[in-house]
Motif scaffolding. Structure first.
Motif, PDB file in Angstrom:
ATOM      1  N   GLU B  71      -4.038 -16.162 -13.509  1.00 13.90           N
ATOM      2  CA  GLU B  71      -3.374 -15.925 -12.408  1.00 13.90           C
ATOM      3  C   GLU B  71      -2.483 -16.929 -12.091  1.00 13.90           C
ATOM      4  OE1 GLU B  71      -6.050 -14.666  -9.149  1.00 13.90           O
ATOM      5  OE2 GLU B  71      -4.814 -15.528  -7.891  1.00 13.90           O
ATOM      6  N   ILE B  73       0.317 -18.012  -9.266  1.00 16.46           N
ATOM      7  CA  ILE B  73       1.077 -18.093  -7.982  1.00 16.46           C
ATOM      8  C   ILE B  73       2.137 -18.999  -7.868  1.00 16.46           C
ATOM      9  CG2 ILE B  73       0.716 -18.346  -5.488  1.00 16.46           C
ATOM     10  CD1 ILE B  73      -2.020 -17.768  -5.693  1.00 16.46           C
ATOM     11  N   ASN B  75       5.063 -21.527  -7.308  1.00 13.36           N
ATOM     12  CA  ASN B  75       5.209 -22.699  -6.240  1.00 13.36           C
ATOM     13  C   ASN B  75       5.779 -22.563  -4.929  1.00 13.36           C
ATOM     14  OD1 ASN B  75       3.956 -25.187  -6.658  1.00 13.36           O
ATOM     15  ND2 ASN B  75       5.428 -25.964  -8.262  1.00 13.36           N
ATOM     16  N   SER B  77       6.192 -20.055  -3.311  1.00 13.90           N
ATOM     17  CA  SER B  77       5.737 -18.321  -2.593  1.00 13.90           C
ATOM     18  C   SER B  77       5.257 -18.928  -1.300  1.00 13.90           C
ATOM     19  CB  SER B  77       5.387 -17.845  -3.417  1.00 13.90           C
ATOM     20  OG  SER B  77       3.892 -18.316  -3.631  1.00 13.90           O
ATOM     21  N   LYS B  79       1.999 -18.844   0.233  1.00 14.30           N
ATOM     22  CA  LYS B  79       0.869 -18.403  -0.579  1.00 14.30           C
ATOM     23  C   LYS B  79      -0.119 -17.083   0.152  1.00 14.30           C
ATOM     24  CE  LYS B  79      -3.052 -20.015  -3.038  1.00 14.30           C
ATOM     25  NZ  LYS B  79      -4.290 -21.040  -3.291  1.00 14.30           N
ATOM     26  N   PHE B  82       1.654 -14.201   0.062  1.00 12.34           N
ATOM     27  CA  PHE B  82       1.635 -13.482  -1.632  1.00 12.34           C
ATOM     28  C   PHE B  82       0.219 -12.909  -1.860  1.00 12.34           C
ATOM     29  CE2 PHE B  82       1.259 -14.388  -6.167  1.00 12.34           C
ATOM     30  CZ  PHE B  82       2.404 -13.829  -6.349  1.00 12.34           C
ATOM     31  N   ILE B  83      -0.797 -13.059  -1.238  1.00  7.55           N
ATOM     32  CA  ILE B  83      -2.399 -12.508  -1.638  1.00  7.55           C
ATOM     33  C   ILE B  83      -2.257 -11.257  -0.595  1.00  7.55           C
ATOM     34  CG2 ILE B  83      -4.720 -12.939  -1.386  1.00  7.55           C
ATOM     35  CD1 ILE B  83      -4.082 -15.862  -2.122  1.00  7.55           C
ATOM     36  N   SER B 145       7.153 -13.568  -2.593  1.00  2.00           N
ATOM     37  CA  SER B 145       7.320 -14.028  -4.049  1.00  2.00           C
ATOM     38  C   SER B 145       8.472 -14.927  -4.123  1.00  2.00           C
ATOM     39  CB  SER B 145       7.763 -12.762  -5.036  1.00  2.00           C
ATOM     40  OG  SER B 145       6.559 -11.829  -5.061  1.00  2.00           O
ATOM     41  N   HIS B 235       6.909  -6.384  -7.847  1.00  2.00           N
ATOM     42  CA  HIS B 235       5.652  -7.166  -8.397  1.00  2.00           C
ATOM     43  C   HIS B 235       6.085  -8.101  -9.744  1.00  2.00           C
ATOM     44  CE1 HIS B 235       5.762  -3.836 -11.459  1.00  2.00           C
ATOM     45  NE2 HIS B 235       5.348  -3.094 -10.302  1.00  2.00           N
ATOM     46  N   GLU B 237       6.692 -11.115  -9.819  1.00  2.00           N
ATOM     47  CA  GLU B 237       5.992 -12.320  -9.884  1.00  2.00           C
ATOM     48  C   GLU B 237       4.656 -12.367  -9.912  1.00  2.00           C
ATOM     49  OE1 GLU B 237       7.301 -15.489 -10.043  1.00  2.00           O
ATOM     50  OE2 GLU B 237       9.297 -15.114  -9.678  1.00  2.00           O
ATOM     51  N   TYR B 238       3.904 -11.159  -9.816  1.00  2.00           N
ATOM     52  CA  TYR B 238       2.561 -10.985  -9.721  1.00  2.00           C
ATOM     53  C   TYR B 238       1.971 -10.925 -11.046  1.00  2.00           C
ATOM     54  CZ  TYR B 238       2.443 -10.261  -4.755  1.00  2.00           C
ATOM     55  OH  TYR B 238       2.614 -10.509  -3.599  1.00  2.00           O
ATOM     56  N   LYS B 242      -3.957  -9.057  -9.139  1.00  2.00           N
ATOM     57  CA  LYS B 242      -2.838  -8.807  -8.058  1.00  2.00           C
ATOM     58  C   LYS B 242      -1.887  -7.651  -8.510  1.00  2.00           C
ATOM     59  CE  LYS B 242      -3.355 -13.119  -5.582  1.00  2.00           C
ATOM     60  NZ  LYS B 242      -3.737 -14.196  -6.742  1.00  2.00           N
TER      61      LYS B 242
END
Lengths: 169, 346
Positions: B71, B73, B75, B77, B79, B82-83, B145, B235, B237-238, B242
């Motif tokens: 996973e 995430i 830096n 973003s 956070k 993002f979730i 993102s 999506h 960056e995902y 996620k």
């Protein structure tokens, strides 16, 4: 305390808390999202008053359409804490005075209210779609039509502003 | 008593919610499998056939793969947002099922149970409200993102969904004028006694169908994730589950919009040429569920068929179709419906 009161308190805390968060958060995107939470809390209040139609229209129009456009604009402008313009003190003072006056008006209106017969929870039918439609199209048909003409003119105005000026090029 | 709650009703509804949510997750899972099989058939290939008999365990394998991926995430973003993005996408996808009548009543343990979680009198508006909220998951995720491609994908999704919502709403108004009710249950009951609504509203159904494609971000309207111009769209960056949530919510949306279309225009749980009232209640409910699911399967197949047949629109074509063709058509449909109702009721 019955369940309506508990829900009322929960929703009120949610509404006021997220309204405060909306004003105080630094990032405009966060502000918009907190405002969406406020709309949800207000829709919850509508449901407590058995005004299901108002509740869902509030969500469709405000949370579903207007706030999406707000978010759209805010994201495109890429506003963030660093680029936020520093507001000058005179403007802030004007804001405080204007807000204070609004508060005064609201307080005076609340003072005059008949608190005993203020709300009908659960069995009130004022917010149901049938009653609302009958009221709008029978008792208040003229103001309703006039306001719709107002909306139409606003729409035409938006189109005119948005249209590219062909004489420029 | 402090809190007067009907415990049996609460349990009944809770069970119903769990069953409906898990059923939609399960169906969405196998829709991913069906999508690959349909694509394979249309392209003259075999499709996934290694995991389990006929490749039937493929969705499980895909899910496991997504869970075990690393996973990442980014830096820079935000956070929390993002979730929140994929979580919201999943939540709004699952929420619509609350007002859908899955069948008539069943009798179990001496109780009569409605196969609908909530028969609110604003049913169809609730569906519309949740659909209009669906865009938040994509927009929040794409902004959080902190990536230009993602943001562009998110903005495309937002403008597309807002544009097509208008035509969808207007075509729905015409339907409401015909049925005279907002409750999905009542609509189905009406259609059991008369013709299906698609007979009265063919143009309205066509507009609704096109808008449903756009709202689900399905080809030919999948510009938010157009891979040749936007990498992966919103999506990009995902990763890991996620990403799985985003992809999966699209399939749930597809399932739910198929159910909504079947309910609004194709009689819902009404089995044609069968008089449900003559059957035993539980049997009638079973027949109803089977009928609804059969209609849904047809719609889902249609979604896939279109995806593997028609190429993607260009962005200006998409906006042109939405604003200059579908909205005037929907308005025309609404006015003719109103005129026809006025003429025939005289």
């Amino acid at each position: 305390m019955n369940i309506t009161t508990i829900l009322f308190i929960l929703l009120s805390v949610m509404a006021i808390g997220s309204a405060v968060m909306m004003i105080s958060s630094k990032s405009p995107v966060h502000s918009v999202l907190w405002l969406v939470v406020v709309f949800f809390a207000i829709s919850g209040h509508y449901i407590l008053l058995n005004a299901q139609f108002l509740a869902i229209v509030n969500i469709i129009v405000y949370a579903g359409a207007i706030m999406v456009l707000f978010l759209f604009v805010v994201m495109l402008m890429n506003l963030n804490a660093e680029t936020e313009p520093i507001k000058n003190y005179r403007l802030q003072l004007v804001g405080i005075v204007a807000g204070g006056l609004l508060l005064l008006v609201i307080i005076s209106a609340i003072m005059k209210m008949d608190v005993e017969h203020l709300v009908q929870t659960k069995d009130g039918d004022a917010g149901l779609i049938k009653v609302l439609g009958m009221n709008l199209f029978k008792n208040y048909v003229l103001p309703f039509e006039i306001s719709s003409v107002l909306f139409l003119s606003a729409m035409i105005g938006a189109v005119v502003i948005g249209k590219k000026d062909e004489n420029v090029n | 008593m402090l809190l007067a709650i009907d415990v049996a009703l609460l349990i009944e509804k809770l069970v119903l919610i769990v069953v409906v949510v898990f059923a939609s997750l399960g169906i969405a899972m196998y829709t991913t499998f069906a999508e690959r099989k349909v694509a394979a058939i249309l392209q003259d290939r075999r499709g996934p056939n290694r995991a389990g008999p006929f490749g039937l365990l493929q969705p499980l394998a895909d899910g496991l793969k997504l869970f075990f991926k690393e996973e990442i995430i980014p830096n820079f973003s935000s956070k929390f947002l993002f979730i929140l993005g994929p979580a919201l996408a999943m939540l709004t996808a699952c929420m619509t099922s609350a007002v859908i009548p899955w069948g008539d009543k069943v009798e179990l343990f001496g109780r009569t149970i409605d196969l609908q979680i909530a028969d609110v009198n604003i049913g169809i508006l609730y569906v519309f409200g949740v659909v209009s909220l669906g865009v938040y998951g994509i927009m929040i995720g794409s902004w959080a993102s902190n990536n230009k491609f993602s943001l562009l994908g998110g903005l495309r999704a937002a403008s597309q969904i807002i544009s097509y919502e208008l035509a969808m709403g207007i075509s729905m108004i015409a339907l409401l004028m015909v049925t005279g009710t907002l409750s999905l249950k009542e609509m189905v009951v009406q259609q059991q006694h008369h013709y299906w609504n698609v007979v009265y509203q063919p143009l309205g159904f066509l507009i609704f169908l096109i808008c449903a494609f756009a709202e689900c971000n399905r080809t030919p309207f999948d510009l938010p994730e157009a891979e040749n111009e936007l990498i992966g769209g919103y999506h990009t960056e995902y990763s890991s589950m996620k990403l799985g949530f985003y992809l999966f919510s699209e399939y749930i949306n597809m399932f739910i919009s198929s159910v909504v279309m079947a309910t609004l225009y194709f009689g819902g749980y009404d089995m044609p040429f069968v008089n449900e009232a003559a059957l035993a209640p539980n049997m009638a409910a079973l027949v109803g569920i089977v009928a609804l699911l059969a209609k849904v399967v047809c719609f889902i197949f249609f979604f896939m068929w279109v995806r593997w047949t028609i190429p993607r629109f260009r962005y200006d074509q998409l906006m042109h179709l939405g604003w200059r063709i579908l909205i005037p058509l929907a308005l025309f449909n609404m006015l003719t419906t109103g005129g026809a109702i006025l003429y025939f009721s005289k």
